[in-house]
Design a protein around this motif. Structure first.
Motif, PDB file in Angstrom:
ATOM      1  N   ALA A 144     -10.384  11.669  -3.185  1.00 27.97           N
ATOM      2  CA  ALA A 144     -10.153  10.645  -2.161  1.00 27.97           C
ATOM      3  C   ALA A 144      -9.578   9.385  -2.800  1.00 27.97           C
ATOM      4  CB  ALA A 144     -11.467  10.325  -1.453  1.00 27.97           C
ATOM      5  N   ASP A 145     -10.129   9.012  -3.975  1.00 27.17           N
ATOM      6  CA  ASP A 145      -9.644   7.803  -4.654  1.00 27.17           C
ATOM      7  C   ASP A 145      -8.200   7.966  -5.111  1.00 27.17           C
ATOM      8  OD1 ASP A 145     -11.996   6.472  -4.315  1.00 27.17           O
ATOM      9  OD2 ASP A 145     -12.829   7.053  -6.246  1.00 27.17           O
ATOM     10  N   VAL A 146      -7.899   9.161  -5.681  1.00 21.74           N
ATOM     11  CA  VAL A 146      -6.528   9.393  -6.165  1.00 21.74           C
ATOM     12  C   VAL A 146      -5.564   9.333  -4.986  1.00 21.74           C
ATOM     13  CG1 VAL A 146      -4.977  11.101  -7.184  1.00 21.74           C
ATOM     14  CG2 VAL A 146      -7.215  10.726  -8.184  1.00 21.74           C
ATOM     15  N   ALA A 147      -5.959   9.981  -3.871  1.00 16.38           N
ATOM     16  CA  ALA A 147      -5.089   9.978  -2.690  1.00 16.38           C
ATOM     17  C   ALA A 147      -4.852   8.536  -2.231  1.00 16.38           C
ATOM     18  CB  ALA A 147      -5.734  10.787  -1.572  1.00 16.38           C
ATOM     19  N   HIS A 148      -5.928   7.740  -2.261  1.00 18.19           N
ATOM     20  CA  HIS A 148      -5.825   6.353  -1.829  1.00 18.19           C
ATOM     21  C   HIS A 148      -4.903   5.551  -2.756  1.00 18.19           C
ATOM     22  CE1 HIS A 148      -7.303   2.194  -1.269  1.00 18.19           C
ATOM     23  NE2 HIS A 148      -7.228   2.583  -0.014  1.00 18.19           N
ATOM     24  N   GLU A 149      -5.059   5.782  -4.065  1.00 20.39           N
ATOM     25  CA  GLU A 149      -4.230   5.064  -5.038  1.00 20.39           C
ATOM     26  C   GLU A 149      -2.757   5.452  -4.927  1.00 20.39           C
ATOM     27  OE1 GLU A 149      -5.015   2.536  -7.043  1.00 20.39           O
ATOM     28  OE2 GLU A 149      -6.867   2.685  -5.897  1.00 20.39           O
ATOM     29  N   LEU A 150      -2.529   6.739  -4.587  1.00 21.50           N
ATOM     30  CA  LEU A 150      -1.134   7.208  -4.509  1.00 21.50           C
ATOM     31  C   LEU A 150      -0.445   6.663  -3.256  1.00 21.50           C
ATOM     32  CD1 LEU A 150      -1.497  10.980  -5.445  1.00 21.50           C
ATOM     33  CD2 LEU A 150      -0.388   9.215  -6.794  1.00 21.50           C
ATOM     34  N   ARG A 151      -1.258   6.461  -2.214  1.00 20.02           N
ATOM     35  CA  ARG A 151      -0.670   6.120  -0.912  1.00 20.02           C
ATOM     36  C   ARG A 151       0.204   4.869  -0.973  1.00 20.02           C
ATOM     37  NH1 ARG A 151      -5.290   6.156   2.394  1.00 20.02           N
ATOM     38  NH2 ARG A 151      -5.442   8.342   1.876  1.00 20.02           N
ATOM     39  N   THR A 152      -0.308   3.766  -1.567  1.00 17.65           N
ATOM     40  CA  THR A 152       0.455   2.506  -1.536  1.00 17.65           C
ATOM     41  C   THR A 152       1.826   2.634  -2.212  1.00 17.65           C
ATOM     42  OG1 THR A 152      -1.684   1.448  -1.674  1.00 17.65           O
ATOM     43  CG2 THR A 152       0.230   0.010  -1.887  1.00 17.65           C
ATOM     44  N   PRO A 153       1.879   3.054  -3.499  1.00 17.67           N
ATOM     45  CA  PRO A 153       3.213   3.134  -4.118  1.00 17.67           C
ATOM     46  C   PRO A 153       4.141   4.145  -3.445  1.00 17.67           C
ATOM     47  CG  PRO A 153       1.520   3.945  -5.627  1.00 17.67           C
ATOM     48  CD  PRO A 153       0.812   3.358  -4.459  1.00 17.67           C
ATOM     49  N   THR A 181       4.116   5.138  -0.295  1.00 14.25           N
ATOM     50  CA  THR A 181       4.569   4.590   0.994  1.00 14.25           C
ATOM     51  C   THR A 181       5.650   3.528   0.762  1.00 14.25           C
ATOM     52  OG1 THR A 181       2.315   4.849   1.730  1.00 14.25           O
ATOM     53  CG2 THR A 181       3.733   3.583   3.160  1.00 14.25           C
ATOM     54  N   THR A 182       5.423   2.656  -0.235  1.00 14.02           N
ATOM     55  CA  THR A 182       6.415   1.603  -0.506  1.00 14.02           C
ATOM     56  C   THR A 182       7.750   2.217  -0.914  1.00 14.02           C
ATOM     57  OG1 THR A 182       4.562   0.317  -1.352  1.00 14.02           O
ATOM     58  CG2 THR A 182       6.756  -0.567  -1.782  1.00 14.02           C
ATOM     59  N   ILE A 183       7.694   3.219  -1.824  1.00 14.84           N
ATOM     60  CA  ILE A 183       8.939   3.847  -2.296  1.00 14.84           C
ATOM     61  C   ILE A 183       9.661   4.504  -1.121  1.00 14.84           C
ATOM     62  CG2 ILE A 183       9.877   5.738  -3.706  1.00 14.84           C
ATOM     63  CD1 ILE A 183       7.703   5.066  -5.803  1.00 14.84           C
ATOM     64  N   SER A 184       8.921   5.273  -0.300  1.00 14.69           N
ATOM     65  CA  SER A 184       9.640   5.985   0.767  1.00 14.69           C
ATOM     66  C   SER A 184      10.153   5.018   1.832  1.00 14.69           C
ATOM     67  CB  SER A 184       8.802   7.118   1.349  1.00 14.69           C
ATOM     68  OG  SER A 184       7.819   6.603   2.155  1.00 14.69           O
ATOM     69  N   ALA A 185       9.409   3.939   2.111  1.00 13.53           N
ATOM     70  CA  ALA A 185       9.899   2.956   3.090  1.00 13.53           C
ATOM     71  C   ALA A 185      11.169   2.275   2.564  1.00 13.53           C
ATOM     72  CB  ALA A 185       8.819   1.914   3.360  1.00 13.53           C
ATOM     73  N   THR A 186      11.175   1.972   1.253  1.00 12.35           N
ATOM     74  CA  THR A 186      12.355   1.315   0.667  1.00 12.35           C
ATOM     75  C   THR A 186      13.569   2.250   0.717  1.00 12.35           C
ATOM     76  OG1 THR A 186      10.824   0.196  -0.816  1.00 12.35           O
ATOM     77  CG2 THR A 186      13.152   0.009  -1.370  1.00 12.35           C
ATOM     78  N   VAL A 187      13.317   3.539   0.366  1.00 11.02           N
ATOM     79  CA  VAL A 187      14.428   4.514   0.390  1.00 11.02           C
ATOM     80  C   VAL A 187      14.964   4.652   1.822  1.00 11.02           C
ATOM     81  CG1 VAL A 187      15.001   6.969   0.064  1.00 11.02           C
ATOM     82  CG2 VAL A 187      13.658   5.758  -1.672  1.00 11.02           C
TER      83      VAL A 187
END
Ligand SMILES: Nc1ncnc2c1ncn2[C@@H]1O[C@H](COP(=O)(O)OP(=O)(O)OP(=O)(O)O)[C@@H](O)[C@H]1O
Ligand SMILES: [Mg+2]
Length: 385
Positions: free
Chosen positions: A157-166, A168-174
Protein backbone atom coordinates in the motif's frame (compact mmCIF):
# COMPACT_ATOMS: atom_id res chain seq x y z
CA UNK A 1 12.90 -26.90 18.18
CA UNK A 2 16.48 -28.14 18.01
CA UNK A 3 17.48 -31.83 17.93
CA UNK A 4 18.84 -31.43 21.44
CA UNK A 5 15.64 -29.96 22.86
CA UNK A 6 13.64 -32.62 20.97
CA UNK A 7 15.55 -35.46 22.59
CA UNK A 8 15.30 -33.68 25.94
CA UNK A 9 11.53 -33.41 25.45
CA UNK A 10 11.17 -37.13 24.74
CA UNK A 11 13.17 -38.02 27.87
CA UNK A 12 11.55 -35.57 30.30
CA UNK A 13 8.61 -36.23 32.61
CA UNK A 14 5.41 -35.48 30.71
CA UNK A 15 7.08 -36.38 27.38
CA UNK A 16 5.39 -38.86 25.05
CA UNK A 17 7.99 -41.57 25.85
CA UNK A 18 7.32 -41.20 29.58
CA UNK A 19 3.57 -41.39 28.96
CA UNK A 20 3.92 -44.57 26.85
CA UNK A 21 6.09 -46.17 29.54
CA UNK A 22 3.47 -45.27 32.18
CA UNK A 23 0.71 -46.75 29.96
CA UNK A 24 2.65 -50.00 29.52
CA UNK A 25 3.36 -50.13 33.25
CA UNK A 26 -0.39 -49.70 33.88
CA UNK A 27 -1.12 -52.71 31.65
CA UNK A 28 1.50 -54.85 33.46
CA UNK A 29 0.28 -53.74 36.90
CA UNK A 30 -3.38 -54.46 36.00
CA UNK A 31 -2.40 -57.93 34.74
CA UNK A 32 -0.26 -58.58 37.82
CA UNK A 33 -2.89 -57.44 40.34
CA UNK A 34 -5.59 -59.51 38.62
CA UNK A 35 -3.32 -62.58 38.59
CA UNK A 36 -2.54 -62.10 42.29
CA UNK A 37 -6.20 -61.64 43.20
CA UNK A 38 -7.34 -64.65 41.22
CA UNK A 39 -4.44 -66.76 42.53
CA UNK A 40 -5.22 -65.70 46.11
CA UNK A 41 -9.04 -65.83 46.04
CA UNK A 42 -10.27 -68.15 43.28
CA UNK A 43 -7.26 -70.54 42.90
CA UNK A 44 -7.37 -72.07 46.43
CA UNK A 45 -11.17 -72.55 46.26
CA UNK A 46 -10.82 -74.27 42.92
CA UNK A 47 -7.91 -76.38 44.16
CA UNK A 48 -9.81 -77.29 47.32
CA UNK A 49 -12.86 -78.30 45.33
CA UNK A 50 -10.72 -80.69 43.25
CA UNK A 51 -9.17 -82.26 46.32
CA UNK A 52 -12.62 -82.99 47.79
CA UNK A 53 -13.54 -84.72 44.58
CA UNK A 54 -10.57 -87.09 45.17
CA UNK A 55 -12.61 -88.91 47.78
CA UNK A 56 -15.57 -89.64 45.47
CA UNK A 57 -13.87 -90.40 42.18
CA UNK A 58 -11.37 -92.99 40.99
CA UNK A 59 -7.74 -92.16 40.22
CA UNK A 60 -4.73 -91.47 42.42
CA UNK A 61 -4.38 -88.47 44.72
CA UNK A 62 -1.39 -87.40 42.68
CA UNK A 63 -3.43 -87.27 39.43
CA UNK A 64 -6.20 -85.25 41.11
CA UNK A 65 -3.74 -82.78 42.64
CA UNK A 66 -2.08 -82.33 39.24
CA UNK A 67 -5.46 -81.75 37.51
CA UNK A 68 -6.47 -79.27 40.25
CA UNK A 69 -3.19 -77.35 39.88
CA UNK A 70 -3.44 -77.17 36.05
CA UNK A 71 -7.04 -75.95 35.99
CA UNK A 72 -6.47 -73.43 38.85
CA UNK A 73 -3.35 -71.91 37.23
CA UNK A 74 -4.91 -71.93 33.72
CA UNK A 75 -7.96 -70.10 35.03
CA UNK A 76 -5.80 -67.58 36.93
CA UNK A 77 -3.60 -66.94 33.87
CA UNK A 78 -6.56 -66.66 31.49
CA UNK A 79 -8.36 -64.11 33.68
CA UNK A 80 -5.12 -62.13 34.27
CA UNK A 81 -4.38 -62.07 30.53
CA UNK A 82 -7.95 -61.00 29.81
CA UNK A 83 -7.64 -58.17 32.35
CA UNK A 84 -4.30 -57.08 30.82
CA UNK A 85 -5.79 -57.16 27.32
CA UNK A 86 -8.78 -55.08 28.44
CA UNK A 87 -6.59 -52.52 30.23
CA UNK A 88 -4.22 -52.33 27.26
CA UNK A 89 -7.18 -51.86 24.91
CA UNK A 90 -8.62 -49.09 27.10
CA UNK A 91 -5.26 -47.30 27.52
CA UNK A 92 -4.46 -47.57 23.77
CA UNK A 93 -7.90 -46.28 22.84
CA UNK A 94 -7.63 -43.29 25.21
CA UNK A 95 -4.09 -42.43 23.99
CA UNK A 96 -4.95 -42.94 20.31
CA UNK A 97 -8.08 -40.77 20.61
CA UNK A 98 -6.25 -37.95 22.38
CA UNK A 99 -3.27 -38.02 19.99
CA UNK A 100 -5.60 -38.33 16.99
CA UNK A 101 -7.74 -35.43 18.19
CA UNK A 102 -4.74 -33.15 18.72
CA UNK A 103 -3.24 -34.08 15.33
CA UNK A 104 -6.64 -33.47 13.75
CA UNK A 105 -6.84 -29.98 15.29
CA UNK A 106 -3.28 -29.27 14.20
CA UNK A 107 -3.85 -30.39 10.60
CA UNK A 108 -7.07 -28.34 10.37
CA UNK A 109 -5.18 -25.27 11.59
CA UNK A 110 -2.30 -26.02 9.17
CA UNK A 111 -4.79 -26.23 6.31
CA UNK A 112 -6.22 -22.84 7.35
CA UNK A 113 -2.73 -21.29 7.38
CA UNK A 114 -2.00 -22.87 3.98
CA UNK A 115 -5.18 -21.20 2.71
CA UNK A 116 -3.89 -17.81 3.93
CA UNK A 117 -5.90 -17.58 7.17
CA UNK A 118 -2.96 -16.77 9.43
CA UNK A 119 -5.12 -16.10 12.51
CA UNK A 120 -5.54 -19.88 13.04
CA UNK A 121 -4.14 -21.03 16.41
CA UNK A 122 -4.17 -24.36 18.29
CA UNK A 123 -4.57 -25.01 22.01
CA UNK A 124 -1.93 -27.07 23.83
CA UNK A 125 -3.26 -30.69 23.55
CA UNK A 126 -1.65 -31.82 26.86
CA UNK A 127 -0.90 -35.36 25.64
CA UNK A 128 2.85 -35.00 26.01
CA UNK A 129 5.46 -32.23 26.12
CA UNK A 130 6.34 -32.81 22.44
CA UNK A 131 2.76 -32.12 21.36
CA UNK A 132 2.61 -28.96 23.51
CA UNK A 133 5.90 -27.81 21.94
CA UNK A 134 4.59 -28.61 18.47
CA UNK A 135 1.47 -26.53 19.21
CA UNK A 136 3.62 -23.63 20.52
CA UNK A 137 5.90 -23.80 17.44
CA UNK A 138 2.86 -23.86 15.16
CA UNK A 139 1.35 -20.82 16.92
CA UNK A 140 4.69 -18.95 16.71
CA UNK A 141 4.90 -19.74 13.00
CA UNK A 142 1.31 -18.57 12.40
CA UNK A 143 1.92 -15.34 14.38
CA UNK A 144 5.04 -14.64 12.35
CA UNK A 145 3.32 -15.34 9.05
CA UNK A 146 0.42 -13.13 10.13
CA UNK A 147 2.80 -10.27 10.98
CA UNK A 148 4.81 -10.70 7.76
CA UNK A 149 1.63 -10.75 5.71
CA UNK A 150 0.47 -7.58 7.45
CA UNK A 151 3.85 -5.94 6.76
CA UNK A 152 3.72 -7.05 3.12
CA UNK A 153 0.23 -5.60 2.71
CA UNK A 154 1.24 -2.31 4.31
CA UNK A 155 4.42 -2.19 2.22
CA UNK A 156 2.46 -2.73 -0.99
CA UNK A 157 0.00 0.00 0.00
CA UNK A 158 2.85 2.38 0.88
CA UNK A 159 4.74 1.66 -2.35
CA UNK A 160 1.56 2.18 -4.38
CA UNK A 161 0.99 5.46 -2.55
CA UNK A 162 4.57 6.63 -3.12
CA UNK A 163 4.41 5.74 -6.81
CA UNK A 164 1.11 7.51 -7.37
CA UNK A 165 2.34 11.13 -7.06
CA UNK A 166 5.31 11.01 -9.46
CA UNK A 167 3.53 8.73 -11.94
CA UNK A 168 0.43 10.97 -11.95
CA UNK A 169 2.58 14.09 -12.40
CA UNK A 170 4.56 12.52 -15.27
CA UNK A 171 1.47 11.28 -17.11
CA UNK A 172 -0.41 14.58 -16.61
CA UNK A 173 2.61 16.49 -17.97
CA UNK A 174 2.92 14.15 -20.97
CA UNK A 175 -0.84 14.55 -21.66
CA UNK A 176 -0.51 18.34 -21.47
CA UNK A 177 2.48 18.23 -23.86
CA UNK A 178 0.57 16.02 -26.28
CA UNK A 179 -2.49 18.30 -26.23
CA UNK A 180 -0.30 21.34 -26.77
CA UNK A 181 -1.46 22.87 -23.45
CA UNK A 182 2.11 22.87 -22.21
CA UNK A 183 5.42 23.42 -24.02
CA UNK A 184 8.55 21.33 -23.61
CA UNK A 185 10.40 24.21 -21.96
CA UNK A 186 13.20 23.84 -19.38
CA UNK A 187 10.66 24.12 -16.56
CA UNK A 188 8.61 21.16 -17.85
CA UNK A 189 11.78 19.12 -18.40
CA UNK A 190 12.76 19.87 -14.81
CA UNK A 191 9.36 18.65 -13.52
CA UNK A 192 9.72 15.42 -15.51
CA UNK A 193 13.32 14.93 -14.39
CA UNK A 194 12.50 15.51 -10.69
CA UNK A 195 9.65 13.01 -10.72
CA UNK A 196 11.70 10.45 -12.68
CA UNK A 197 14.60 10.74 -10.26
CA UNK A 198 12.18 10.36 -7.35
CA UNK A 199 11.02 7.06 -8.85
CA UNK A 200 14.61 5.95 -9.42
CA UNK A 201 15.53 6.78 -5.83
CA UNK A 202 12.47 4.99 -4.47
CA UNK A 203 13.40 1.85 -6.40
CA UNK A 204 17.02 2.02 -5.18
CA UNK A 205 15.95 2.62 -1.55
CA UNK A 206 13.48 -0.26 -1.62
CA UNK A 207 16.11 -2.58 -3.04
CA UNK A 208 18.62 -1.44 -0.39
CA UNK A 209 16.27 -1.90 2.56
CA UNK A 210 15.11 -5.31 1.31
CA UNK A 211 18.70 -6.49 0.83
CA UNK A 212 19.72 -5.25 4.28
CA UNK A 213 16.66 -6.66 6.07
CA UNK A 214 16.85 -10.08 4.44
CA UNK A 215 20.54 -10.37 5.27
CA UNK A 216 21.40 -10.66 1.55
CA UNK A 217 23.90 -7.87 1.98
CA UNK A 218 27.58 -8.59 1.56
CA UNK A 219 29.64 -6.57 4.01
CA UNK A 220 33.25 -5.94 3.16
CA UNK A 221 34.43 -5.20 6.68
CA UNK A 222 37.66 -3.78 7.90
CA UNK A 223 38.86 -2.47 11.26
CA UNK A 224 38.58 1.34 11.49
CA UNK A 225 38.95 3.79 14.35
CA UNK A 226 35.66 5.50 15.30
CA UNK A 227 37.37 8.86 14.70
CA UNK A 228 38.21 7.86 11.12
CA UNK A 229 34.62 6.67 10.49
CA UNK A 230 33.19 9.99 11.72
CA UNK A 231 35.76 12.17 9.90
CA UNK A 232 35.07 10.47 6.55
CA UNK A 233 31.31 10.98 6.98
CA UNK A 234 31.74 14.61 8.09
CA UNK A 235 34.00 15.39 5.12
CA UNK A 236 31.44 14.10 2.61
CA UNK A 237 28.69 16.26 4.15
CA UNK A 238 30.82 19.34 4.95
CA UNK A 239 30.05 21.36 1.78
CA UNK A 240 26.30 20.97 2.12
CA UNK A 241 26.48 21.98 5.79
CA UNK A 242 28.58 25.05 4.97
CA UNK A 243 26.13 26.06 2.22
CA UNK A 244 23.20 25.72 4.65
CA UNK A 245 24.98 27.64 7.43
CA UNK A 246 24.86 24.73 9.90
CA UNK A 247 27.96 23.97 11.98
CA UNK A 248 29.27 20.39 11.82
CA UNK A 249 31.69 19.20 14.52
CA UNK A 250 33.38 15.87 15.25
CA UNK A 251 34.08 15.12 18.91
CA UNK A 252 35.62 11.66 19.34
CA UNK A 253 37.31 10.45 22.54
CA UNK A 254 40.85 9.24 22.02
CA UNK A 255 42.07 5.63 22.48
CA UNK A 256 38.77 4.09 21.49
CA UNK A 257 38.75 0.47 20.31
CA UNK A 258 38.51 -0.04 16.55
CA UNK A 259 35.17 -1.01 15.00
CA UNK A 260 34.69 -3.67 12.30
CA UNK A 261 32.76 -1.90 9.53
CA UNK A 262 32.12 -1.87 5.81
CA UNK A 263 33.33 1.67 5.05
CA UNK A 264 30.78 2.26 2.24
CA UNK A 265 27.77 0.80 4.01
CA UNK A 266 28.55 2.42 7.31
CA UNK A 267 29.25 5.66 5.45
CA UNK A 268 25.67 5.37 4.17
CA UNK A 269 24.40 5.03 7.77
CA UNK A 270 26.07 8.26 8.84
CA UNK A 271 25.22 10.02 5.56
CA UNK A 272 21.50 9.28 6.14
CA UNK A 273 21.68 10.60 9.71
CA UNK A 274 23.64 13.70 8.66
CA UNK A 275 21.25 14.30 5.79
CA UNK A 276 18.25 14.16 8.17
CA UNK A 277 19.98 16.33 10.77
CA UNK A 278 20.79 18.99 8.17
CA UNK A 279 17.27 18.93 6.79
CA UNK A 280 15.75 19.40 10.25
CA UNK A 281 18.21 21.97 11.65
CA UNK A 282 17.76 25.65 10.77
CA UNK A 283 20.60 27.95 9.68
CA UNK A 284 22.82 28.82 12.64
CA UNK A 285 22.22 25.42 14.25
CA UNK A 286 24.81 22.80 15.13
CA UNK A 287 25.25 19.09 14.45
CA UNK A 288 27.72 17.09 16.51
CA UNK A 289 29.22 13.72 15.61
CA UNK A 290 30.53 12.02 18.74
CA UNK A 291 32.27 8.75 19.64
CA UNK A 292 32.86 7.35 23.11
CA UNK A 293 33.44 4.03 24.84
CA UNK A 294 30.32 2.11 25.79
CA UNK A 295 30.90 -1.08 27.75
CA UNK A 296 33.17 -3.26 25.61
CA UNK A 297 32.07 -1.46 22.46
CA UNK A 298 31.81 2.00 20.99
CA UNK A 299 28.95 4.51 21.03
CA UNK A 300 28.52 6.87 18.07
CA UNK A 301 26.16 9.84 18.40
CA UNK A 302 24.69 12.19 15.80
CA UNK A 303 23.08 15.07 17.71
CA UNK A 304 21.46 18.17 16.25
CA UNK A 305 20.03 21.37 17.72
CA UNK A 306 17.14 21.30 15.22
CA UNK A 307 13.41 20.90 15.43
CA UNK A 308 13.38 17.67 17.48
CA UNK A 309 10.80 14.86 17.29
CA UNK A 310 7.59 14.64 19.30
CA UNK A 311 7.42 11.62 21.66
CA UNK A 312 4.39 10.29 19.74
CA UNK A 313 6.49 9.89 16.59
CA UNK A 314 9.81 8.80 18.12
CA UNK A 315 9.04 5.04 18.33
CA UNK A 316 8.03 4.99 14.65
CA UNK A 317 10.79 6.89 12.87
CA UNK A 318 12.64 3.67 11.89
CA UNK A 319 9.56 2.22 10.21
CA UNK A 320 9.50 2.14 6.43
CA UNK A 321 7.76 5.16 4.88
CA UNK A 322 7.21 6.82 8.26
CA UNK A 323 7.44 10.60 8.08
CA UNK A 324 6.66 12.91 10.95
CA UNK A 325 5.27 15.62 8.71
CA UNK A 326 4.18 13.69 5.64
CA UNK A 327 3.56 16.64 3.35
CA UNK A 328 6.62 18.67 4.32
CA UNK A 329 9.05 15.72 4.48
CA UNK A 330 7.84 14.57 1.08
CA UNK A 331 8.40 18.04 -0.32
CA UNK A 332 12.02 17.63 0.71
CA UNK A 333 12.10 14.61 -1.58
CA UNK A 334 12.18 12.16 1.33
CA UNK A 335 10.22 8.94 1.11
CA UNK A 336 10.70 7.93 4.77
CA UNK A 337 12.93 4.94 3.99
CA UNK A 338 16.28 6.46 5.04
CA UNK A 339 16.08 5.44 8.70
CA UNK A 340 14.83 1.90 7.90
CA UNK A 341 17.89 1.40 5.68
CA UNK A 342 20.06 2.93 8.41
CA UNK A 343 18.71 0.60 11.10
CA UNK A 344 19.00 -2.50 8.88
CA UNK A 345 22.62 -1.60 8.07
CA UNK A 346 23.49 -1.01 11.74
CA UNK A 347 21.93 -4.39 12.64
CA UNK A 348 23.93 -6.04 9.84
CA UNK A 349 27.03 -4.68 11.61
CA UNK A 350 25.91 -6.29 14.88
CA UNK A 351 24.95 -2.92 16.40
CA UNK A 352 21.83 -1.12 17.59
CA UNK A 353 20.45 2.34 16.88
CA UNK A 354 18.00 4.41 18.92
CA UNK A 355 16.44 7.86 18.50
CA UNK A 356 16.09 10.36 21.35
CA UNK A 357 14.48 13.77 21.61
CA UNK A 358 12.99 15.72 24.47
CA UNK A 359 10.30 17.01 22.10
CA UNK A 360 9.68 19.58 19.42
CA UNK A 361 12.30 22.35 19.36
CA UNK A 362 14.81 20.49 21.52
CA UNK A 363 16.97 18.78 18.89
CA UNK A 364 17.39 15.07 18.15
CA UNK A 365 20.06 12.51 19.06
CA UNK A 366 20.65 9.25 17.20
CA UNK A 367 22.75 6.79 19.21
CA UNK A 368 24.53 3.82 17.59
CA UNK A 369 26.15 1.14 19.75
CA UNK A 370 28.67 -1.02 17.93
CA UNK A 371 30.74 -3.96 19.19
CA UNK A 372 34.51 -3.40 19.17
CA UNK A 373 36.41 -5.06 16.29
CA UNK A 374 38.34 -7.26 18.76
CA UNK A 375 35.12 -8.87 20.02
CA UNK A 376 33.70 -9.66 16.57
CA UNK A 377 36.90 -10.57 14.72
CA UNK A 378 36.78 -14.12 16.18
CA UNK A 379 33.31 -14.80 14.76
CA UNK A 380 33.01 -16.96 11.64
CA UNK A 381 32.68 -14.91 8.44
CA UNK A 382 29.06 -16.02 7.91
CA UNK A 383 28.05 -14.29 11.15
CA UNK A 384 29.61 -11.07 10.03
CA UNK A 385 27.77 -10.77 6.76
N1 LIG B 1 17.30 14.74 12.91
C1 LIG B 1 15.97 14.75 12.79
N2 LIG B 1 15.25 15.76 13.33
C2 LIG B 1 13.90 15.79 13.25
N3 LIG B 1 13.17 14.84 12.61
C3 LIG B 1 13.84 13.82 12.04
C4 LIG B 1 15.27 13.71 12.10
N4 LIG B 1 15.64 12.58 11.46
C5 LIG B 1 14.52 12.00 11.01
N5 LIG B 1 13.42 12.74 11.35
C6 LIG B 1 12.01 12.41 11.06
O1 LIG B 1 11.93 11.03 10.84
C7 LIG B 1 11.32 10.76 9.57
C8 LIG B 1 11.91 9.51 8.97
O2 LIG B 1 13.24 9.74 8.55
P1 LIG B 1 13.79 8.98 7.28
O3 LIG B 1 15.22 9.36 7.11
O4 LIG B 1 13.45 7.56 7.39
O5 LIG B 1 12.90 9.57 6.10
P2 LIG B 1 13.07 10.88 5.23
O6 LIG B 1 14.32 11.59 5.63
O7 LIG B 1 11.79 11.63 5.32
O8 LIG B 1 13.17 10.28 3.78
P3 LIG B 1 14.44 9.59 3.10
O9 LIG B 1 15.47 9.41 4.16
O10 LIG B 1 13.89 8.29 2.59
O11 LIG B 1 14.85 10.52 2.06
C9 LIG B 1 11.59 11.99 8.75
O12 LIG B 1 10.58 12.16 7.77
C10 LIG B 1 11.53 13.10 9.78
O13 LIG B 1 10.20 13.52 9.95
MG1 LIG C 1 16.16 10.56 5.68
Amino acid sequence: MTARSRSAASGRAGGIAARLIIAMALVIIAGGITALLIAALVGPVFFHHHLIEVENSPGTTFEHAEAAFISASTLTLAIALGASALTSLAVSLILARRIGASLGTMSTAAAQVAAGRFQARVARPRVGAEFDELADAFNDMATRLDRDEDLRRRLMADVAHELRTPVTTISATVDALEDGVQQLDPQTVEVLRTQASRLTRLAADLAAVTRAETGALHLDRQPMTPQEVLEVAAESARDRYTAAGVELVVEASTHLPEVWVDADRFGQVLANLLDNALRHTPTGGRVGLGASRHGDGVRLVVADTGEGIDGVHLPHVFERFYRVDTARDRDHGGSGIGLSITRALVHAHGGTITAHSAGVGTGTRFVIDLPAAATVADLPTADLQ
